[in-house]
Design an enzyme around this catalytic site. Structure first.
Site, PDB file in Angstrom:
ATOM      1  N   ASP A 183       9.145   2.574   1.404  1.00  0.00           N
ATOM      2  CA  ASP A 183       8.276   3.200   1.876  1.00  0.00           C
ATOM      3  C   ASP A 183       7.995   2.993   3.494  1.00  0.00           C
ATOM      4  O   ASP A 183       7.414   2.230   4.097  1.00  0.00           O
ATOM      5  CB  ASP A 183       6.880   3.214   1.077  1.00  0.00           C
ATOM      6  CG  ASP A 183       5.619   4.048   1.776  1.00  0.00           C
ATOM      7  OD1 ASP A 183       5.863   4.741   2.519  1.00  0.00           O
ATOM      8  OD2 ASP A 183       4.314   3.258   1.137  1.00  0.00           O
ATOM      9  N   LYS A 212       2.888  10.074   7.383  1.00  0.00           N
ATOM     10  CA  LYS A 212       2.044  10.117   9.351  1.00  0.00           C
ATOM     11  C   LYS A 212       2.383  10.411  10.928  1.00  0.00           C
ATOM     12  O   LYS A 212       2.761  11.292  10.987  1.00  0.00           O
ATOM     13  CB  LYS A 212       1.568   8.046   9.180  1.00  0.00           C
ATOM     14  CG  LYS A 212       0.962   7.718   8.386  1.00  0.00           C
ATOM     15  CD  LYS A 212       0.210   6.346   8.484  1.00  0.00           C
ATOM     16  CE  LYS A 212      -1.166   5.892   7.466  1.00  0.00           C
ATOM     17  NZ  LYS A 212      -0.961   4.486   6.859  1.00  0.00           N
ATOM     18  N   PHE A 246       0.490  -1.193  -0.168  1.00  0.00           N
ATOM     19  CA  PHE A 246       0.143  -0.200   0.551  1.00  0.00           C
ATOM     20  C   PHE A 246       0.879   1.544   0.037  1.00  0.00           C
ATOM     21  O   PHE A 246       2.123   1.039   0.864  1.00  0.00           O
ATOM     22  CB  PHE A 246      -1.199  -0.345   1.242  1.00  0.00           C
ATOM     23  CG  PHE A 246      -1.681   1.356   0.826  1.00  0.00           C
ATOM     24  CD1 PHE A 246      -2.825   1.359  -0.406  1.00  0.00           C
ATOM     25  CD2 PHE A 246      -1.877   2.351   2.019  1.00  0.00           C
ATOM     26  CE1 PHE A 246      -3.404   2.380   0.387  1.00  0.00           C
ATOM     27  CE2 PHE A 246      -2.308   3.540   1.862  1.00  0.00           C
ATOM     28  CZ  PHE A 246      -3.799   3.521   1.119  1.00  0.00           C
TER      29      PHE A 246
HETATM   30  C1  LIG Z   1      -0.748   5.267   4.935  1.00  0.00           C
HETATM   31  C2  LIG Z   1       0.060   5.090   4.405  1.00  0.00           C
HETATM   32  C3  LIG Z   1       0.489   5.484   3.199  1.00  0.00           C
HETATM   33  C4  LIG Z   1      -0.412   6.691   2.725  1.00  0.00           C
HETATM   34  O1  LIG Z   1       0.077   7.824   2.993  1.00  0.00           O
HETATM   35  P1  LIG Z   1      -1.636   9.133   3.262  1.00  0.00           P
HETATM   36  O2  LIG Z   1      -1.266  10.539   4.164  1.00  0.00           O
HETATM   37  O3  LIG Z   1      -2.792   8.443   3.698  1.00  0.00           O
HETATM   38  O4  LIG Z   1      -1.588   9.708   1.827  1.00  0.00           O
HETATM   39  C5  LIG Z   1       1.219   4.775   1.863  1.00  0.00           C
HETATM   40  N1  LIG Z   1       2.019   4.353   2.281  1.00  0.00           N
HETATM   41  C6  LIG Z   1       2.161   3.174   3.396  1.00  0.00           C
HETATM   42  C7  LIG Z   1       2.649   2.054   3.788  1.00  0.00           C
HETATM   43  C8  LIG Z   1       1.377   3.471   4.652  1.00  0.00           C
HETATM   44  O5  LIG Z   1       0.980   3.233   5.403  1.00  0.00           O
END
Ligand SMILES: *Cc1c(COP(=O)(O)O)cnc(C)c1O
Length: 353
Positions: A174, A203, A89
């Site tokens: 990521d 986050k 994700f």
């Molecule tokens: C939550 C998340 C995202 C997206 O972040 P947003 O601030 O909601 O755009 C991307 N990568 C990972 C691994 C995430 O957990």
């Protein structure tokens, strides 16, 4: 997200002080909080350059565009393939959902960005089968979060780095979910013995305030020249002031060692509950990102556990249909962990009765 809980005094003070100085500037200028935060990130990681955005998806979008541009300028127009992972994700923009490994999120919006393929997490052969000199980047979470709290094996994550080196592909971590102390080190890569070429953070970076960042080296960053990519609010002084305060609190042995100790307490507590009720087939994860995998009798029922826990006053998350996810504040008091688990146990008692 709320890595320091609600209303921690240090970021609150930083926000209040900054709110009386300056909120926003034209982006032909920079501002002091952005420069200080960038320096802090550079001083505490492999990175030499930082690009600021407002979310995780935007940070990943920047990383993917940078990887494509770097490959084009250094290696020519054939090197465009991006390898990512099933169940990964990376956010909800069209590029990032397409790189993400769940077609349900990217289908139904017309033609997708091209030359994106998916391998299987923790299966190095599946990466070998796809990678070539046409691969420009591999994007990966150093622990799959939404995809089910899956840690990489040592052999796999090191193998991915090695394959990138062999094929001149950039490795993008990521760390939107794993960063800012969540797994017990400032960034997860620091514990894995693998350094990415590009890292994204969001986050926890803002402790609940919207901010994102892309970190990389000078040599790679030079391919995203001024004007090639940008954001109106990226590097906003309020967000950067808050983030600076969050890092000051999190990036200390006290908090990071605390995450490791609290993790043990949490996992032991969940195991004890499981001994009584036999609802989980595995408790996994790292630091304070913990997944309780429901056993076969409760397949697809993670939402029910979330709802039952909520009615006992405990907030959980799910990671897929059959995993209950816990991501508490990094400084949650031990007593609150015990109280939370006692209430979670009550919820389980109701579900299983
Ligand atoms: C939550 C998340 C995202 C997206 O972040 P947003 O601030 O909601 O755009 C991307 N990568 C990972 C691994 C995430 O957990």
């Amino acid at each position: 997200m709320n890595c320091l809980g609600h209303c921690h005094p240090t970021p609150v003070r930083a926000l209040q002080e900054q709110s009386e100085k300056i909120w926003h500037l034209s982006n032909v200028m920079t501002n002091e909080p952005a420069l200080r935060l960038a320096k802090k990130l550079v001083d505490s990681t492999f990175a030499e350059k930082v690009y600021f955005a407002n979310s995780g998806a935007e940070s990943n979008e920047a990383a993917l565009k940078l990887a494509r541009r770097q490959a084009l300028e250094v290696h020519g127009s054939d090197k465009t393939q991006i390898i990512a992972f099933n169940q990964g994700f990376h956010g909800r923009t069209f590029f990032t959902v397409t790189v993400g490994g769940q077609a349900a999120y990217s289908d139904g919006f017309g033609p997708k960005p091209g030359d994106i393929v998916h391998a299987e997490y923790n299966n190095l052969d599946s990466v070998k089968a796809l990678i070539s000199d046409k691969t420009c980047a591999i994007m990966i979470e150093p622990l799959q979060g939404e995809g089910g709290i899956v840690s990489p094996t040592d052999e796999f994550i090191k193998g991915v780095r090695e394959l990138c080196n062999q094929h001149n592909a950039l490795l993008i971590f990521d760390e939107v979910q794993t960063g800012l102390g969540r797994l017990g080190s400032l960034y997860a890569y620091m514990d894995l013995g693998v350094t990415p070429d590009i890292l994204t953070s969001a986050k926890g970076l803002g402790g609940g305030f919207p901010i994102g960042a892309m970190l990389t080296t000078t040599d790679i960053a030079k391919h995203l020249k001024v004007g090639t990519h940008g954001s109106t609010y990226g590097g906003n002084p309020l967000a950067c002031a808050v983030s600076e305060a969050v890092i000051d609190v999190v990036n200390t042995p006290e908090v990071l060692d605390g995450v490791k100790a609290k993790s043990v307490l949490f996992v032991d507590g969940l195991q004890a509950i499981n001994t009584k009720y036999n609802v989980f087939k595995e408790i996994r994860g790292k630091g304070l990102l913990i997944g309780a995998v429901l056993n076969d009798a409760y397949q697809g029922k993670a939402k029910d556990f979330l709802v039952a826990a909520m009615s006992e006053g405990v907030m959980t998350l799910v990671a897929g249909a059959s995993i209950v996810r816990f991501a508490p504040s990094l400084i949650i008091p031990d007593e609150d962990i015990k109280e939370g688990l006692a209430r979670f146990e009550k919820a389980i008692a109701k579900i299983t009765s």
